[in-house]
Design a protein around this motif. Structure first.
Motif, PDB file in Angstrom:
ATOM      1  N   GLY B  15       0.858  -1.528  -0.020  1.00  0.00           N
ATOM      2  CA  GLY B  15       0.161  -0.207  -0.283  1.00  0.00           C
ATOM      3  C   GLY B  15       0.998   1.820  -0.178  1.00  0.00           C
ATOM      4  N   ILE B  16       1.957   1.263  -0.089  1.00  0.00           N
ATOM      5  CA  ILE B  16       2.924   3.228  -0.031  1.00  0.00           C
ATOM      6  C   ILE B  16       2.915   3.232  -1.165  1.00  0.00           C
ATOM      7  CG2 ILE B  16       4.121   2.162   2.297  1.00  0.00           C
ATOM      8  CD1 ILE B  16       7.053   1.673   0.057  1.00  0.00           C
ATOM      9  N   GLU B  17       3.725   4.282  -1.046  1.00  0.00           N
ATOM     10  CA  GLU B  17       4.021   5.022  -1.998  1.00  0.00           C
ATOM     11  C   GLU B  17       5.564   5.364  -1.968  1.00  0.00           C
ATOM     12  OE1 GLU B  17       2.233   8.481  -2.907  1.00  0.00           O
ATOM     13  OE2 GLU B  17      -0.578   7.986  -3.140  1.00  0.00           O
ATOM     14  N   ILE B  18       6.476   5.069  -3.456  1.00  0.00           N
ATOM     15  CA  ILE B  18       7.524   5.170  -4.195  1.00  0.00           C
ATOM     16  C   ILE B  18       7.436   6.577  -4.778  1.00  0.00           C
ATOM     17  CG2 ILE B  18       9.910   4.439  -5.206  1.00  0.00           C
ATOM     18  CD1 ILE B  18       9.215   3.058  -2.647  1.00  0.00           C
ATOM     19  N   LEU B  23       3.309   1.686  -5.380  1.00  0.00           N
ATOM     20  CA  LEU B  23       4.586   1.094  -5.415  1.00  0.00           C
ATOM     21  C   LEU B  23       3.826  -0.279  -6.466  1.00  0.00           C
ATOM     22  CD1 LEU B  23       6.834  -1.032  -4.573  1.00  0.00           C
ATOM     23  CD2 LEU B  23       5.336  -1.310  -2.732  1.00  0.00           C
ATOM     24  N   VAL B  24       4.224  -0.327  -7.641  1.00  0.00           N
ATOM     25  CA  VAL B  24       4.327  -1.899  -7.849  1.00  0.00           C
ATOM     26  C   VAL B  24       5.424  -2.796  -8.059  1.00  0.00           C
ATOM     27  CG1 VAL B  24       4.070  -3.223 -10.397  1.00  0.00           C
ATOM     28  CG2 VAL B  24       2.616  -1.021  -9.699  1.00  0.00           C
ATOM     29  N   TYR B  25       5.442  -3.774  -7.187  1.00  0.00           N
ATOM     30  CA  TYR B  25       6.344  -4.321  -6.745  1.00  0.00           C
ATOM     31  C   TYR B  25       6.543  -5.532  -7.702  1.00  0.00           C
ATOM     32  CZ  TYR B  25       9.765  -7.254  -4.204  1.00  0.00           C
ATOM     33  OH  TYR B  25      11.385  -7.265  -3.624  1.00  0.00           O
ATOM     34  N   ALA B  26       7.625  -5.666  -8.292  1.00  0.00           N
ATOM     35  CA  ALA B  26       8.046  -6.474  -9.621  1.00  0.00           C
ATOM     36  C   ALA B  26       9.047  -7.357  -9.595  1.00  0.00           C
ATOM     37  CB  ALA B  26       7.285  -6.067 -10.767  1.00  0.00           C
ATOM     38  N   MET B 352      11.453   6.009 -10.741  1.00  0.00           N
ATOM     39  CA  MET B 352      11.066   6.914 -10.698  1.00  0.00           C
ATOM     40  C   MET B 352       9.402   6.658 -10.911  1.00  0.00           C
ATOM     41  SD  MET B 352      12.661   9.134  -9.013  1.00  0.00           S
ATOM     42  CE  MET B 352      12.396  10.788  -9.336  1.00  0.00           C
ATOM     43  N   GLU B 353       8.769   5.754 -11.853  1.00  0.00           N
ATOM     44  CA  GLU B 353       7.198   5.277 -11.367  1.00  0.00           C
ATOM     45  C   GLU B 353       6.534   5.033 -10.595  1.00  0.00           C
ATOM     46  OE1 GLU B 353       5.268   6.780 -13.978  1.00  0.00           O
ATOM     47  OE2 GLU B 353       6.432   8.118 -14.403  1.00  0.00           O
ATOM     48  N   GLY B 354       7.532   4.344  -9.877  1.00  0.00           N
ATOM     49  CA  GLY B 354       6.970   3.110  -8.579  1.00  0.00           C
ATOM     50  C   GLY B 354       7.244   2.202  -8.616  1.00  0.00           C
ATOM     51  N   VAL B 355       7.704   1.902  -9.748  1.00  0.00           N
ATOM     52  CA  VAL B 355       8.008   0.228 -10.293  1.00  0.00           C
ATOM     53  C   VAL B 355       9.488  -0.309 -10.428  1.00  0.00           C
ATOM     54  CG1 VAL B 355       8.095  -1.608 -12.915  1.00  0.00           C
ATOM     55  CG2 VAL B 355       6.331   0.525 -12.188  1.00  0.00           C
ATOM     56  N   ALA B 356       9.368  -1.607  -9.446  1.00  0.00           N
ATOM     57  CA  ALA B 356      10.728  -1.735  -8.588  1.00  0.00           C
ATOM     58  C   ALA B 356      10.555  -3.202  -9.609  1.00  0.00           C
ATOM     59  CB  ALA B 356      10.338  -2.352  -7.305  1.00  0.00           C
ATOM     60  N   VAL B 357      12.016  -3.380 -10.184  1.00  0.00           N
ATOM     61  CA  VAL B 357      11.939  -4.820 -10.646  1.00  0.00           C
ATOM     62  C   VAL B 357      13.995  -4.958 -10.895  1.00  0.00           C
ATOM     63  CG1 VAL B 357      10.304  -4.067 -12.760  1.00  0.00           C
ATOM     64  CG2 VAL B 357      13.026  -3.545 -13.119  1.00  0.00           C
ATOM     65  N   ARG B 358      14.812  -6.096 -11.224  1.00  0.00           N
ATOM     66  CA  ARG B 358      15.881  -5.884 -11.282  1.00  0.00           C
ATOM     67  C   ARG B 358      16.131  -5.474 -12.436  1.00  0.00           C
ATOM     68  NH1 ARG B 358      19.404  -9.616  -8.445  1.00  0.00           N
ATOM     69  NH2 ARG B 358      20.945  -9.166  -9.426  1.00  0.00           N
ATOM     70  N   THR B 359      17.531  -5.153 -12.387  1.00  0.00           N
ATOM     71  CA  THR B 359      17.968  -4.425 -13.882  1.00  0.00           C
ATOM     72  C   THR B 359      19.782  -5.506 -13.567  1.00  0.00           C
ATOM     73  OG1 THR B 359      18.823  -2.508 -12.961  1.00  0.00           O
ATOM     74  CG2 THR B 359      16.851  -2.245 -14.372  1.00  0.00           C
ATOM     75  N   GLY B 360      20.247  -5.751 -14.281  1.00  0.00           N
ATOM     76  CA  GLY B 360      21.411  -6.393 -14.356  1.00  0.00           C
ATOM     77  C   GLY B 360      21.210  -7.972 -15.203  1.00  0.00           C
ATOM     78  N   HIS B 361      22.639  -8.479 -13.723  1.00  0.00           N
ATOM     79  CA  HIS B 361      22.891 -10.074 -14.712  1.00  0.00           C
ATOM     80  C   HIS B 361      22.162 -10.758 -14.055  1.00  0.00           C
ATOM     81  CE1 HIS B 361      26.041 -10.742 -11.509  1.00  0.00           C
ATOM     82  NE2 HIS B 361      26.855  -9.446 -11.229  1.00  0.00           N
TER      83      HIS B 361
END
Lengths: 151, 405
Positions: B15-18, B23-26, B352-361
């Motif tokens: 329910g939190i905001e980023i 927050l879209v936790y992906a 910055m859009e609230g979307v949490a993803v992983r980037t990298g290897h």
């Protein structure tokens, strides 16, 4: 979106799309590899130093927009400057991207590199912006090891 | 059957905001969020039930011990192990693999022997074997990847040679999403008398696990990837195998009798749990497993497959986007690259859009090398994600293209 526009300024996007001095220097006096393990940025930096002056400087590699444009703008900036000055520019650039205060004079001294001021709002991207600079310091110290961005 | 809005209410962090956006936790393949039930049980432990376990005759120690040992039984039932003695609590999948490398394989491995892994393994299922192989002058053999992110199982009969002492393979790839046909691999390995370790770090939260049906010798997973706390994980091993293994670490609780001349080790699984264990972790994990069981892993799988299908269609429609890992059988993980835009830039803009993803290897550098890419952006979904969130991610990716284009 305003912080993002601040980060991804047109100059940065342009240098990302068309990096300057993007080539191997077959004849070089200094050379180092840089690697940012967090995102896999890799770059190889070459310098031709004569009489304490950076006659030529170039790089190859792959990385994000921030690290690529930083390397590109750094090479443009340093060509023709003296090796003795580089440490000072390194420090000023580092202060700029980490949000430390710079005197107006020092900021002006960084010229176009001032576009990286937006990085200070994105602490995890400081490593991207400073990778080329860490690699530069390694190259000038002529160490064979790969530069890591640890700050 | 699957009341998504109510389920989401169980996870307060959702329910939190980023950066001022919901927050879209992906980034669930990296770690999952915790339901209130898990948070509460840990808080309850420390406010009502906590003391060291297997020690005191006092009431609190007995309560704490009962909760800890019940947790072991919950794990046993969740993966359908034959006995709770086959469940060893460890710090996570990584420690479980290191334990097997050091206590099981090290004493068996001889110069010239082979350890068989695959090209899609997480570093945690590469490095322990590589370190061991180096020490014993043995070698690693690799089951290669196909272009679509599946393993080239046609190579398996040849790779399963007489020198192979263990097959260690993931059930589900964290970077590609591929779900491997491990049953067939285990059958083939067993036909050659080769034991099998399954890395269940990803699969545990997405597909029903039955270690007796799988018949694998070892199965490992981490608590934090299945809605439990960090610092707790499980090594399952067949009891006979476990009993034949030497202890991992020495210390309290893993012994029956100690003198300076000789120590008699405790029975399994305690032989492998030296020192005061992660009591809150085990109890939190059991609560998480209960939570998942109540939803039903099969229901979760069904829901996630629908979401995966929806997201895949949405993402594929974005020009210049290429999905890395297109196996026929996949979990809800979508890795992708966008022509001309580095994943790290994508990650920052999505954030910055609230979307949490992983980037990298994603700790799978050999996979990245195989595709000749430095990194990907990975969207990993789970049962608390929604179609609306997939739309938000799609919208955010389009913004990336706008900004960087």
């Amino acid at each position: 979106m305003s912080e993002l526009r601040e980060l991804y300024q047109e100059v940065i996007l342009d240098h990302n799309r068309n990096p300057r001095n993007f080539r191997k220097l077959e004849l070089h006096s200094h050379h180092a590899n840089g690697h940012n393990p967090l995102c896999g940025d890799k770059l190889e930096l070459f310098l031709e130093v004569k009489d304490g002056m950076i006659k030529d400087i170039a790089f190859i590699g792959s990385g994000c927009a921030i690290s690529t444009s930083s390397a590109s703008l750094m090479t443009q900036f340093l060509k023709g400057k003296s090796v003795a000055e580089t440490r000072r520019y390194f420090d000023h650039f580092h202060d700029l991207v980490t949000g430390q205060e710079l005197t107006a004079e020092d900021l002006e001294g960084l010229g176009k590199l001032a576009v990286f001021a937006g990085v200070q709002e994105f602490p995890v991207r400081v490593k991207c912006a400073s990778l080329a600079w860490h690699t530069l310091m390694n190259a000038l110290e002529s160490t064979a090891k790969t530069a890591q961005t640890e700050d | 059957m699957f009341d998504i809005q109510n389920i989401r209410k169980d996870f307060p962090i959702l329910g939190i905001e980023i950066h001022g956006k919901p927050l879209v936790y992906a980034d669930n393949a990296a770690s999952t969020q915790k339901p209130q039930q898990v948070i509460d049980v840990i808080s309850d432990l420390y406010t009502k039930n906590y003391a060291n376990i297997h020690r005191g005759v006092h009431q609190l120690s007995q309560r704490s011990t009962a909760l800890y040992e019940n947790a072991r039984e919950t794990v046993q039932k969740f993966i359908n192990a034959e006995s709770s003695q086959e469940i060893v609590f460890v710090r996570g999948a990584t420690e479980a693999i290191n334990l097997v490398a050091s206590s099981y394989l090290d004493p068996l491995l001889e110069q010239g022997d082979e350890i068989l892994i695959s090209e899609m393994e997480h570093h945690s299922n590469i490095i322990p074997w590589q370190m061991l192989a180096e020490r014993k002058r043995a070698s690693l053999k690799i089951i290669p990847l196909l272009e679509n992110g599946e393993l080239d199982l046609e190579t398996l009969p040849e790779l399963l040679g007489p020198k192979v002492k263990l097959l260690a393979v993931t059930q589900m790839s964290n970077s590609l999403g591929t779900i491997n046909d491990v049953s067939s691999m285990i059958r083939q390995a067993h036909a050659m008398n080769i034991p099998v370790l399954l890395d269940g770090a990803q699969s545990i939260a997405h597909i029903p696990i039955d270690v007796q049906a799988l018949a694998c010798e070892f199965f490992v997973f981490s608590g934090h990837k299945i809605y439990g706390p960090t610092g707790i994980g499980v090594l399952y091993a067949k009891k006979k195998v476990l009993e034949g293994m030497r202890p991992y670490q020495g210390g309290g609780d893993m012994i029956l009798d100690v003198s300076f001349e000789k120590t008699e080790f405790n029975e399994v699984p305690y032989k492998f749990e030296a020192g005061t264990p992660n009591i809150e972790g085990a109890i939190g994990l059991a609560t998480a497993l209960d939570y998942v069981s109540e939803l039903g892993v099969a229901n979760i799988d069904k829901y996630e497959q629908k979401l995966l299908k929806y997201a895949t269609v949405q993402f594929e429609a974005i020009q210049g986007l290429r999905i890395i890992g297109t196996a026929a059988c996949k979990g809800s993980v979508i890795s992708f690259v966008i022509e001309g835009i580095h994943p790290h830039d994508i990650g920052t803009i999505l954030d910055m859009e609230g979307v949490a993803v992983r980037t990298g290897h994603h700790c799978t550098q050999p996979v990245m090398d195989c595709y000749n890419i430095p990194a990907t952006t990975r969207v990993s979904l789970c049962f608390y994600n929604t179609k609306a969130e997939v739309d938000a991610i799609t919208g955010a990716i389009k913004k990336v293209k706008e900004l960087m284009g």
